[in-house]
Structures are given as C-alpha cells and as structure tokens.
Scaffold this active site. Sequence first.
Site, PDB file in Angstrom:
ATOM      1  CB  THR A   9      40.503  46.566  35.329  1.00 19.15           C
ATOM      2  OG1 THR A   9      40.921  45.372  34.644  1.00 19.15           O
ATOM      3  CG2 THR A   9      40.136  47.640  34.331  1.00 19.15           C
ATOM      4  N   PRO A  10      41.237  45.191  37.917  1.00 23.77           N
ATOM      5  CG  PRO A  10      39.745  44.952  39.703  1.00 23.77           C
ATOM      6  CD  PRO A  10      39.992  45.774  38.469  1.00 23.77           C
ATOM      7  CG  LEU A  11      40.561  40.711  33.277  1.00 22.36           C
ATOM      8  CD1 LEU A  11      39.719  39.572  33.857  1.00 22.36           C
ATOM      9  CD2 LEU A  11      39.931  41.157  31.958  1.00 22.36           C
TER      10      LEU A  11
ATOM     11  CD  GLN B 139      53.434  49.411  19.392  1.00 23.12           C
ATOM     12  OE1 GLN B 139      54.535  49.710  19.831  1.00 23.12           O
ATOM     13  NE2 GLN B 139      52.620  48.594  20.010  1.00 23.12           N
TER      14      GLN B 139
ATOM     15  CE1 TYR C  94      40.051  38.100  27.659  1.00 20.97           C
ATOM     16  CE2 TYR C  94      41.606  39.032  26.087  1.00 20.97           C
ATOM     17  CZ  TYR C  94      40.607  39.204  27.034  1.00 20.97           C
ATOM     18  OH  TYR C  94      40.157  40.474  27.330  1.00 20.97           O
TER      19      TYR C  94
ATOM     20  CG  ASP D   9      26.978  32.782  35.401  1.00 21.67           C
ATOM     21  OD1 ASP D   9      27.401  33.229  34.318  1.00 21.67           O
ATOM     22  OD2 ASP D   9      27.463  31.777  35.954  1.00 21.67           O
TER      23      ASP D   9
ATOM     24  N   GLY E  10      36.070  47.517  37.459  1.00 20.52           N
ATOM     25  CA  GLY E  10      36.825  47.930  36.279  1.00 20.52           C
ATOM     26  C   GLY E  10      36.059  48.721  35.226  1.00 20.52           C
ATOM     27  CB  ILE E  11      35.974  48.230  31.541  1.00 19.23           C
ATOM     28  CG1 ILE E  11      37.495  48.330  31.334  1.00 19.23           C
ATOM     29  CG2 ILE E  11      35.227  48.807  30.342  1.00 19.23           C
ATOM     30  CD1 ILE E  11      38.044  47.450  30.209  1.00 19.23           C
TER      31      ILE E  11
HETATM   32  P1  NAP Z   1      37.183  43.161  35.881  1.00 22.35           P
HETATM   33  O1  NAP Z   1      37.609  44.362  36.634  1.00 22.35           O
HETATM   34  O2  NAP Z   1      37.614  41.808  36.357  1.00 22.35           O
HETATM   35  O3  NAP Z   1      35.591  43.190  35.744  1.00 22.35           O
HETATM   36  C1  NAP Z   1      34.885  42.132  35.160  1.00 22.35           C
HETATM   37  C2  NAP Z   1      33.605  41.925  35.943  1.00 22.35           C
HETATM   38  O4  NAP Z   1      32.837  40.902  35.273  1.00 22.35           O
HETATM   39  C3  NAP Z   1      33.872  41.417  37.368  1.00 22.35           C
HETATM   40  O5  NAP Z   1      33.074  42.085  38.299  1.00 22.35           O
HETATM   41  C4  NAP Z   1      33.497  39.955  37.259  1.00 22.35           C
HETATM   42  O6  NAP Z   1      33.077  39.390  38.469  1.00 22.35           O
HETATM   43  C5  NAP Z   1      32.353  40.006  36.258  1.00 22.35           C
HETATM   44  N1  NAP Z   1      32.060  38.697  35.695  1.00 22.35           N
HETATM   45  C6  NAP Z   1      32.939  37.740  35.338  1.00 22.35           C
HETATM   46  N2  NAP Z   1      32.295  36.656  34.900  1.00 22.35           N
HETATM   47  C7  NAP Z   1      30.963  36.936  34.990  1.00 22.35           C
HETATM   48  C8  NAP Z   1      29.775  36.206  34.706  1.00 22.35           C
HETATM   49  N3  NAP Z   1      29.829  34.942  34.236  1.00 22.35           N
HETATM   50  N4  NAP Z   1      28.575  36.805  34.903  1.00 22.35           N
HETATM   51  C9  NAP Z   1      28.517  38.062  35.398  1.00 22.35           C
HETATM   52  N5  NAP Z   1      29.607  38.796  35.701  1.00 22.35           N
HETATM   53  C10 NAP Z   1      30.809  38.235  35.504  1.00 22.35           C
HETATM   54  O7  NAP Z   1      37.663  43.226  34.366  1.00 22.35           O
HETATM   55  P2  NAP Z   1      37.810  44.449  33.328  1.00 22.35           P
HETATM   56  O8  NAP Z   1      39.250  44.607  33.050  1.00 22.35           O
HETATM   57  O9  NAP Z   1      36.993  45.617  33.732  1.00 22.35           O
HETATM   58  O10 NAP Z   1      37.203  43.745  32.036  1.00 22.35           O
HETATM   59  C11 NAP Z   1      35.940  44.068  31.519  1.00 22.35           C
HETATM   60  C12 NAP Z   1      35.887  43.583  30.071  1.00 22.35           C
HETATM   61  O11 NAP Z   1      36.897  44.269  29.324  1.00 22.35           O
HETATM   62  C13 NAP Z   1      36.174  42.093  29.908  1.00 22.35           C
HETATM   63  O12 NAP Z   1      35.311  41.568  28.919  1.00 22.35           O
HETATM   64  C14 NAP Z   1      37.606  42.062  29.443  1.00 22.35           C
HETATM   65  O13 NAP Z   1      37.897  40.916  28.676  1.00 22.35           O
HETATM   66  C15 NAP Z   1      37.658  43.330  28.604  1.00 22.35           C
HETATM   67  N6  NAP Z   1      39.031  43.854  28.422  1.00 22.35           N
HETATM   68  C16 NAP Z   1      39.784  44.232  29.496  1.00 22.35           C
HETATM   69  C17 NAP Z   1      41.062  44.719  29.263  1.00 22.35           C
HETATM   70  C18 NAP Z   1      41.965  45.162  30.390  1.00 22.35           C
HETATM   71  O14 NAP Z   1      43.147  45.421  30.136  1.00 22.35           O
HETATM   72  N7  NAP Z   1      41.500  45.300  31.597  1.00 22.35           N
HETATM   73  C19 NAP Z   1      41.556  44.811  27.963  1.00 22.35           C
HETATM   74  C20 NAP Z   1      40.747  44.405  26.911  1.00 22.35           C
HETATM   75  C21 NAP Z   1      39.467  43.937  27.148  1.00 22.35           C
HETATM   76  P3  NAP Z   1      34.175  38.559  39.352  1.00 22.35           P
HETATM   77  O15 NAP Z   1      35.230  39.534  39.731  1.00 22.35           O
HETATM   78  O16 NAP Z   1      33.353  38.057  40.490  1.00 22.35           O
HETATM   79  O17 NAP Z   1      34.669  37.487  38.424  1.00 22.35           O
END
Ligand code: NAP
Length: 260
Positions: A196-198, A260, A159, A63, A17-18
Amino acid sequence: MLRVAGKVALVSGAASGIGAACARVLAAEGARVMLVDLNERAGNAVRDEIEQAGGTASYANLDVTDEEGWIALMDQVRSAFGGLNISVNCAGTSVTELTFPTDTTLEEFRRINKVNLEGTFLATKHQLRLMRDTSPVCGSIINISSVLGIIGQPGIAAYNASKGGVRIYSKSVALSCAKERLNVRVNTIHPGFIRTPLLEASIKRYGDDVEGRKFYDNLQPIGRLGEPEDIAMGALYLASDESSFVTGSELVIDGGYIAQ
Ligand code: NAP
C-alpha cells in the site's frame, strides 16, 4: 447469498490501501458502506467505483482524531441508515524515519499515537454508542492493528506502542460488551507487510522500486508481499455472522511473518 447483505458498514482510511479494499469487498458482499478519510478526492473516487460496480456507498471527510466530528458523523449515519452493524477502523499513520529510542521526539510519539491509538479509541467509543442505542443490537467492530502490535521492531517504537495499544484496548472493549451481553463483537486484525502507499517509504529504504519490492517479497515466509485484498477477506469474515462466536480475538494475516 451475499455475506453481509442488509448490513451498514463504516470503513475509516477508506480512500487508500487496506481501507479501500475493505470498503470494496464489504460493498460487493451486500453492505451499504460509509467511507471515511481525510483525502476527499481519493475517497470520492473509491465511492464512485463501488457505485459503478452496483454497490451502495457514501463518503464523509473526517479526521479520526476529532471527537466532535465522530459525534456528528454517527448522527449522520443514524439518520441516513438507521444504525450501524460493522466498522473497520483502518485509518493510520507510521513513522517518517527510523529512530533510536533516545532520539524519538515526544512530538513524533504523540503524532503517531494520536492517529493510531486515540483515533481508534474515539472511533470505537462512538460507533459502540450508536450500535448499543439502535435496536436490534448486532455489531462487529474490527480495529486494524499490525503484526507490529504483537512483535517489536527496532527504530519504530512509537508505532509499535500505538498498535500494541490498539490490540489490548480492543480486547478490553470486547470483554465489556460481552459482560453486558451486548451483541457487539470487537476484534483486531494484524496485517503483515502489505503493498500500500503506507509501505512505499519503507520499500524505498531497500533500493529502487524493483529491488525494494524484491527485498520485501523475500522477507515473507510465503514469498510475496501481502495485498490489501488479503486483509479485506479477513475483515469480511469478522464482519459477517460466520464469526458470531469470535470476539476479543486477533487475526494475524501476514504470510507467516511472525510464525518464525
Ligand atoms: P494507506 O494506504 O496510507 O491508507 C491509510 C489511509 O488513512 C489514508 O487514506 C490516510 O489519508 C488515512 N488517514 C491517515 N490519518 C487519518 C486521519 N487522522 N483521519 C482520517 N484518515 C486518515 O495505509 P494502509 O497501508 O492501507 O494502512 C491502513 C492501516 O493498516 C493502518 O492503520 C496501518 O497502520 C495498518 N497496517 C498497514 C500495514 C502495511 O504494510 N501496509 C501493515 C500493518 C498494519 P492520507 O493519505 O491523507 O494520510
């Protein structure tokens, strides 16, 4: 002229993802990048992709909640690169289901805050130590919060709390660095909804892949979900010297969602 040429960058959550997008963009703009994640296979794949594109990258499995792990990793970065200029703390997790506050378990609250808030605390603490101890001091720490660190949303209080914590924690660290006249800037990025996957689990709550995505596209004032690269371009600005007067700030990248 590449925008972060000669700099050393660390990106956590870089396997997906990001974080993966930030690592790719920083490498393409000249930084040597240390990728950090729990997902070794995917992390190594991003590293290989960066190297095939002509960039320089390494991968470390960590981690982000493991303090000893951070200490060891900072020693490794110091030996390999001589110091650290940029960090993007992106590793994060979200709720598994929406819960009313009276039904949120302490275990779930702690799980989320451990990764999102404590993980950011440990990362910032040890990255800052390395930045401070290596000369010339010149650093930019970018902590990834969320629009949900600024506004609330029902069902995800744990969260919201973790991301609100990242926001105000980062401002305090920024001011401590400024007070010491340390040349380290600390800022947060607040992504809106990013593909993203999240986000996949949330998308599925609103129908199948097509319907769920349409729901999220329509939710954004700008008419589309964000892409990881939208956030990476903000991180690049905060990482580069173009933002040398920017510290303690919050960069919202959300297609207008919280306007908004
Ligand atoms: P993502 O695709 O799930 O990527 C997150 C990555 O962090 C995954 O590879 C995950 O591994 C890894 N991770 C999780 N826990 C960890 C740990 N304890 N130690 C090391 N690595 C760890 O998510 P993303 O959407 O890119 O999110 C990235 C950040 O942006 C997050 O902080 C999220 O809260 C923030 N964010 C996302 C969004 C959105 O809409 N996507 C919006 C606002 C903020 P695993 O897959 O193995 O868990």
